[in-house]
Design a protein around this motif. Structure first.
Motif, PDB file in Angstrom:
ATOM      1  N   CYS A  78     -12.313 -76.814  -1.283  1.00 37.45           N
ATOM      2  CA  CYS A  78     -12.736 -78.132  -0.844  1.00 37.45           C
ATOM      3  C   CYS A  78     -13.431 -78.853  -1.996  1.00 37.45           C
ATOM      4  O   CYS A  78     -14.296 -78.295  -2.656  1.00 37.45           O
ATOM      5  CB  CYS A  78     -13.684 -77.992   0.346  1.00 37.45           C
ATOM      6  N   ARG A  80     -15.387 -81.197  -1.823  1.00 35.23           N
ATOM      7  CA  ARG A  80     -16.699 -81.699  -1.453  1.00 35.23           C
ATOM      8  C   ARG A  80     -17.736 -80.586  -1.383  1.00 35.23           C
ATOM      9  O   ARG A  80     -18.810 -80.707  -1.944  1.00 35.23           O
ATOM     10  CB  ARG A  80     -16.583 -82.401  -0.105  1.00 35.23           C
ATOM     11  N   CYS A  81     -17.394 -79.495  -0.696  1.00 35.62           N
ATOM     12  CA  CYS A  81     -18.380 -78.426  -0.530  1.00 35.62           C
ATOM     13  C   CYS A  81     -17.977 -77.132  -1.225  1.00 35.62           C
ATOM     14  O   CYS A  81     -18.763 -76.198  -1.286  1.00 35.62           O
ATOM     15  CB  CYS A  81     -18.659 -78.183   0.955  1.00 35.62           C
ATOM     16  N   CYS A  99     -11.971 -79.367   3.206  1.00 32.93           N
ATOM     17  CA  CYS A  99     -11.908 -78.521   4.383  1.00 32.93           C
ATOM     18  C   CYS A  99     -12.006 -79.427   5.616  1.00 32.93           C
ATOM     19  O   CYS A  99     -12.313 -80.618   5.489  1.00 32.93           O
ATOM     20  CB  CYS A  99     -13.035 -77.487   4.364  1.00 32.93           C
ATOM     21  N   CYS A 102     -15.320 -81.457   6.201  1.00 31.71           N
ATOM     22  CA  CYS A 102     -15.522 -82.493   5.179  1.00 31.71           C
ATOM     23  C   CYS A 102     -14.521 -83.623   5.342  1.00 31.71           C
ATOM     24  O   CYS A 102     -14.850 -84.783   5.126  1.00 31.71           O
ATOM     25  CB  CYS A 102     -15.402 -81.893   3.788  1.00 31.71           C
TER      26      CYS A 102
HETATM   27 ZN   LIG Z   1     -15.744 -78.934   2.614  1.00 35.07          ZN
END
Ligand SMILES: [Zn+2]
Length: 108
Positions: A78, A80-81, A99, A102
């Motif tokens: 992911c 983002r995370c 994911c 997100c």
């Molecule tokens: Zn994520």
């Protein structure tokens, strides 16, 4: 219901197949874009086409991004995370960048 094999032995093949899928998709979308951008001389079509062209361009960007991440070895995480995106999700959406949680935040 089928359990997906997640052993390392299949990794290489999975990658090759994915790359082939993405490349094929890239070629399909590129051809589509070429078709869409070809001037038919029909102004009534122009408006409808503009939206399609934008969507196709976005798809191409996503595919290119996925291929780049695949080459860089960051594919499947992911953006983002950093969590690993579930293979089931990648199967449905090979160019997924986030994911599920997100992605929902992204859309929301
Ligand atoms: Zn994520």
């Amino acid at each position: 219901m089928s359990e997906r094999m997640s052993t390392g032995t299949h990794d290489r093949q999975w990658r090759t197949e994915l790359e082939a899928t993405l490349t094929h998709e890239f070629n399909t979308q590129t051809a589509r874009l070429t078709e869409l951008t070809a001037d038919t001389g029909d102004p009534a079509e122009a408006h409808t086409k503009a939206a399609l062209i934008a969507a196709t361009r976005q798809s191409l960007e996503q595919i290119t991004g996925a291929l780049r991440r695949l080459a860089a070895g960051s594919y499947g995480s992911c953006e983002r995370c950093g969590t690993a995106i579930p293979p089931e999700r990648l199967e449905i959406l090979p160019h997924a960048r986030f994911c599920v949680p997100c992605q929902q935040k992204q859309n929301g």
